[in-house]
Design an enzyme around this catalytic site. Structure first.
Site, PDB file in Angstrom:
ATOM      1  N   ARG A 133       0.852  -1.200   0.000  1.00  0.00           N
ATOM      2  CA  ARG A 133       0.000   0.000   0.000  1.00  0.00           C
ATOM      3  C   ARG A 133       0.879   1.238   0.000  1.00  0.00           C
ATOM      4  NH1 ARG A 133      -1.352   1.845   4.526  1.00  0.00           N
ATOM      5  NH2 ARG A 133      -2.053  -0.096   5.477  1.00  0.00           N
ATOM      6  N   TYR A 148     -17.006  15.674 -16.010  1.00  0.00           N
ATOM      7  CA  TYR A 148     -17.465  14.296 -15.878  1.00  0.00           C
ATOM      8  C   TYR A 148     -18.508  14.225 -14.738  1.00  0.00           C
ATOM      9  CZ  TYR A 148     -17.448   9.448 -14.425  1.00  0.00           C
ATOM     10  OH  TYR A 148     -17.847   8.198 -14.041  1.00  0.00           O
TER      11      TYR A 148
HETATM   12  C1  LIG Z   1     -12.662  13.528 -17.434  1.00  0.00           C
HETATM   13  C2  LIG Z   1     -12.803  12.417 -16.434  1.00  0.00           C
HETATM   14  N1  LIG Z   1     -12.255  12.562 -15.221  1.00  0.00           N
HETATM   15  C3  LIG Z   1     -12.366  11.596 -14.285  1.00  0.00           C
HETATM   16  C4  LIG Z   1     -13.050  10.426 -14.519  1.00  0.00           C
HETATM   17  C5  LIG Z   1     -13.179   9.395 -13.437  1.00  0.00           C
HETATM   18  O1  LIG Z   1     -12.286   8.353 -13.651  1.00  0.00           O
HETATM   19  P1  LIG Z   1     -12.533   6.812 -13.254  1.00  0.00           P
HETATM   20  O2  LIG Z   1     -13.742   6.351 -14.011  1.00  0.00           O
HETATM   21  O3  LIG Z   1     -11.256   6.142 -13.660  1.00  0.00           O
HETATM   22  O4  LIG Z   1     -12.765   6.784 -11.781  1.00  0.00           O
HETATM   23  C6  LIG Z   1     -13.615  10.225 -15.780  1.00  0.00           C
HETATM   24  C7  LIG Z   1     -14.351   8.969 -16.067  1.00  0.00           C
HETATM   25  O5  LIG Z   1     -15.088   8.867 -17.022  1.00  0.00           O
HETATM   26  C8  LIG Z   1     -13.496  11.243 -16.758  1.00  0.00           C
HETATM   27  O6  LIG Z   1     -14.031  11.119 -17.984  1.00  0.00           O
END
Ligand SMILES: Cc1ncc(COP(=O)(O)O)c(C=O)c1O
Length: 386
Positions: free
Chosen positions: A56, A109
């Site tokens: 870890r 997102y």
């Molecule tokens: C721009 C962006 N940031 C962060 C994430 C989150 O990542 P993860 O799905 O690997 O947790 C995503 C997921 O689609 C994303 O498109």
């Protein structure tokens, strides 16, 4: 480049293939082995070999990836996590405390928004939503307790472009950190730390891994002190990348440059189809001259990438129909893999933003243009639209 960053004489592809990846000292293996191990023999109490104690805290395969990530983004410290959201959560709960405020973008997102709206608010963190494409709006959203500004550029799913250098100035004037989610561009196309950002975030699930076979996340800090604090919290909170996942991301990174070039050239051919198609009412792509921040994209990105969104005449039903009719474009969430994907953000990736300022248009379709033969992709999208 800021004073905090390494000046490397090597080119991007050389760094991608070699940084952190010297031949294994014991066997000469030319790629870092998968150290699928939890603990390490000590030579007497406290006698650690090369600092490894428990996986870890650190693992050699993950260390190789972390060193490579830092070099690619021009930062002082790279850290690999179990997912993009795990990286985000660790970052936010390192730099923010209950009572602090953060400015977030109005296009991001959906899961990132959910983390702010449903998790961090319960923990006492306040946020304001601003259109980060206009630095003046970020300035207006600042409060005395603002500790960070969060930017996604290009943004998901509307491909908005934020001027990283301008917003870094706004954030720093207020003694706040600038965080840039660089998932859509990847460090091959854009290097936010060189433009003044303090931390870069990635969902390595996407272009960095590049093959739709791993979920991972990353943080890269410009400053060694902040990097150390993040590493402390990575260990204290425990959302680390496993060794096999780290190895897959590291392997994907080796071809990042050539893949991004092909993602971009294929996307340009798709955009040419979409912009002249009678059923498409609007195309979102930073490479288009009519994109409101095209000039900024051209200034801060090497090329415009493989993500494209568009609106379809006929509303939600028509957009869903296009997604359902595509054959070579696989209907699915995620992005950034070698295979092309299509999705309906309103019902899929951004369903969690419904009813919020980040809600996306119902007639929107998002595509992640893969690296298949461009003519086949154009033909598939044409039949899905006709
Ligand atoms: C721009 C962006 N940031 C962060 C994430 C989150 O990542 P993860 O799905 O690997 O947790 C995503 C997921 O689609 C994303 O498109």
């Amino acid at each position: 480049m800021s004073e905090h960053q390494h000046q490397s004489p090597q080119g991007f592809e050389t760094i991608a293939i070699h940084a952190g990846q010297e031949a294994d000292p014991r066997t000469g293996a030319v790629v870092p082995p998968i150290y699928q191990v939890s603990t390490y023999k000590q030579d007497g109490v406290g006698g650690l070999r090369d600092g490894y104690e428990y996986s870890r805290s650190a693992n050699p395969t993950r260390s190789a990836l972390e060193e490579c990530l830092a070099a690619l983004e021009g930062g002082r410290r790279g850290l690999a996590f179990a997912s993009g959201l795990a990286a985000e959560d660790t970052l936010l709960r390192t730099v923010l405390q209950p009572g602090d405020h953060i400015v977030i973008p109005n296009d991001a997102y959906g899961g990132t928004f959910r983390l702010f709206a449903k998790v961090l608010t319960r923990w006492g963190v306040e946020f304001s939503v601003a259109d980060t494409q206009h630095p003046a709006k970020v300035r207006e959203a600042l409060r005395p307790n603002t500790k960070a500004v969060w930017v996604e550029t290009p943004s998901n799913p509307l491909l908005g472009i934020t001027d990283i250098a301008a917003v870094a100035q706004v954030a720093h004037d207020a003694n706040a950190l600038l965080v840039v989610d660089n998932t859509f561009a990847s460090p091959y196309l854009q290097q936010p730390l060189a433009l003044g950002a303090d931390v870069v975030v990635h969902s390595t699930t996407k272009y960095m891994g590049g093959h739709s076979d791993v979920v991972g996340g990353a943080l890269v800090a410009a400053d060694a002190g902040l990097g150390e604090e993040l590493a402390y919290h990575q260990n204290a909170m425990g959302a680390v990348s496993g060794p096999f996942d780290a190895w897959l991301v590291l392997r994907g990174i080796k071809t990042l440059g050539v893949r991004m070039d092909r993602h971009t050239s294929n996307a340009e051919e798709i955009v040419a189809l979409l912009t002249r198609h009678p059923k498409v009412t609007q195309v979102f792509y930073p490479g288009l001259a009519e994109h409101p921040n095209h000039e900024i994209a051209a200034k801060q990105m090497k090329a415009f990438g493989g993500m494209v969104s568009f609106r379809v005449a006929g509303g939600e039903a028509a957009a869903v129909e296009v997604c359902n009719r595509a054959k070579l474009f696989t209907l699915g969430e995620s992005l950034g893999g070698v295979e092309s994907l299509i999705e309906h953000p309103g019902r899929m990736t951004h369903a969690s933003a419904a009813g919020s300022p980040l809600e996306v248009p119902a007639d929107l379709v998002r595509i992640s243009v893969g690296i298949e033969s461009a003519a086949d992709l154009v033909a598939d999208l044409a039949q899905a639209l006709d």
